[in-house]
Design an enzyme around this catalytic site. Structure first.
Site, PDB file in Angstrom:
ATOM      1  N   ASP A 115       1.035  -1.422   0.047  1.00 50.05           N
ATOM      2  CA  ASP A 115       0.071   0.007  -0.025  1.00 50.05           C
ATOM      3  C   ASP A 115       1.003   1.271  -0.060  1.00 50.05           C
ATOM      4  O   ASP A 115       1.913   1.000  -0.321  1.00 50.05           O
ATOM      5  CB  ASP A 115      -0.950  -0.114   1.147  1.00 50.05           C
ATOM      6  CG  ASP A 115      -2.223   0.592   0.881  1.00 50.05           C
ATOM      7  OD1 ASP A 115      -2.332   1.844   0.476  1.00 50.05           O
ATOM      8  OD2 ASP A 115      -3.400   0.088   1.065  1.00 50.05           O
ATOM      9  N   HIS A 133       2.030   2.178  -3.059  1.00 42.83           N
ATOM     10  CA  HIS A 133       1.257   2.651  -3.837  1.00 42.83           C
ATOM     11  C   HIS A 133       1.807   4.488  -3.716  1.00 42.83           C
ATOM     12  O   HIS A 133       0.992   5.505  -3.980  1.00 42.83           O
ATOM     13  CB  HIS A 133       0.100   2.942  -3.245  1.00 42.83           C
ATOM     14  CG  HIS A 133      -0.743   1.468  -3.470  1.00 42.83           C
ATOM     15  ND1 HIS A 133      -1.830   1.285  -2.884  1.00 42.83           N
ATOM     16  CD2 HIS A 133      -0.295   0.489  -4.154  1.00 42.83           C
ATOM     17  CE1 HIS A 133      -2.422  -0.025  -3.207  1.00 42.83           C
ATOM     18  NE2 HIS A 133      -1.325  -0.460  -3.834  1.00 42.83           N
TER      19      HIS A 133
END
Length: 411
Positions: A234, A257
């Site tokens: 993430d 991310h």
């Protein structure tokens, strides 16, 4: 061009260093100001729960009248069930020295009737100094295997899993020289804190592990993150609401991310985020580069944000602002509300995009983005023979020195 990128990484790797003495600090080194967990009944080997022994050692250190008490975890493996180290402590500074390896329980069953969102936590401790070079191992595979994100049809799937390390309501504290791996969900949470310094960390989890943010900051002020390597499933660093004065530099991110502010305003609340400075960051193969994302139902502001000296290698969305964030991407109903995003600069971006749209400023018609600066940007396609473009909606500001892609911002 290739040499410039390689030089960046060599410089970065040279910066990250371990500064803590790696001596074992066993029984013979224990003094009145040190508190070795072995002296409080801790058993190494990784199969015996040591929560009670660690708490007893912590309580002794925390209540000590010594000027600079130090809790020592020697170079061995220690299993710990969920545990909270509470303050305040008597000393102005208290050291938590991790030389060994802290292991989370392998099975989610260990959290039965306990808070599933927490494993290790410090609460209300001022002057906390957590240092390595040891390892915090979340052993998150059992949680990943039952995650609703990746296994939505699984009966009893879980959407909430333990954060490896939480620092809650602490002031003038630091995390240094530790290795945090395979957390069940986010690796480090900083919440309700003021004056936190994070440096020389390595945070690692597989790129396909669900919701394993590297560092998440929430309701905190005056936080510094530097000289840190993060690879996860993430955001490498995510910034939540009620935030001010955050400085992030010399961070290597990937997989993951990217560096994200948000999402913000999901519940229609008044957002307050300001004075964020992100510099000298390299991103490799990430889903996003630098991103701000807000929900239309939100109110308030994100302002005074600087992203500069950013190197990107095959990043899907190098520069992105999304004021229309919602559950179904691209299908958000237009609303008259929104979080005002203003005074945001993107300066000195270099590298490659793995998608055609390298700059995407998707701002609200009702509450447009203002004061956006695009300066000294050269982004190329990671795919041979292809070009990159910009996409802008309701984004106002200025651009100069933008070589590629052509800026679409409105003056």
């Amino acid at each position: 061009m290739q040499l410039q990128g390689s030089y960046f990484f060599l410089v970065f790797l040279g910066i990250v260093s371990v500064t803590i003495d790696c001596s074992d600090h066993e029984h013979e080194n224990t003094t009145m100001t040190t508190f070795n967990v072995l002296d409080y009944g801790a058993v190494s080997g990784g199969t015996t729960d040591n929560s009670r022994a660690f708490l007893e050692a912590w309580n002794a250190a925390c209540s000590s009248e010594a000027e600079n008490p130090t809790l020592i975890i020697p170079r061995r493996r220690f299993l710990l069930n969920p545990i909270i180290f509470n303050g305040p402590c008597n000393a102005q500074n208290i050291n938590f020295l991790i030389l060994g390896r802290l292991l989370a329980p392998k099975s989610p069953e260990a959290w039965k009737e306990l808070d599933p969102g927490q494993w290790l936590a410090f609460h209300g401790v001022n002057g906390l100094k957590v240092a390595g070079p040891g390892t915090i191992d979340g052993r998150g595979q059992g949680w990943w295997d039952q995650s609703c994100k990746y296994h939505p049809k699984l009966v009893g799937c879980t959407s909430r899993a333990p954060t490896a390390l939480k620092v809650l309501s602490c002031k003038k504290s630091s995390l240094r020289d530790i290795h945090v791996i395979n957390s069940s969900q986010a690796h480090i949470l900083i919440e309700g804190c003021d004056g936190i310094h994070i440096e020389n960390l390595i945070i690692e989890a597989p790129g396909n592990s669900p919701n394993t943010d590297g560092i998440h900051i929430q309701a905190s002020h005056n936080v510094i993150i530097n000289n840190t390597i993060i690879g996860s499933g993430d955001d490498c660093v995510s910034i939540g609401d009620h935030i001010s004065n955050i400085a992030i530099s010399y961070v290597k991110c990937g997989p993951g991310h990217g560096i994200s502010i948000g999402s913000l305003g999901k519940s229609g609340n008044f957002v307050q985020v300001e004075n964020i400075h992100v510099s000298k960051v390299s991103l490799q193969g990430t889903t996003n580069g630098v991103r701000i994302k807000t929900w239309q139902v939100g109110k308030g502001y994100v302002r005074g944000v600087t992203f500069e000296d950013i190197f990107l290698d095959s990043v899907k969305n190098p520069i992105i602002i999304d004021q229309n964030y919602c559950k179904v991407s691209g299908a958000c109903e237009e609303l008259p509300t929104g979080v005002h995003i203003s005074d945001v600069s993107f300066n000195n971006f270099y590298g490659t995009s793995s998608t055609n749209v390298a700059i995407n400023l998707n701002c609200s018609r009702s509450v447009p983005c203002t004061g956006i600066l695009l300066k000294s940007i050269y982004l190329r396609s990671a795919k041979l023979g292809q070009n990159v473009t910009s996409s802008c909606r309701n984004a106002y500001g200025i651009a100069f020195g933008v070589v590629q892609p052509s800026p679409c911002i409105q003056i």
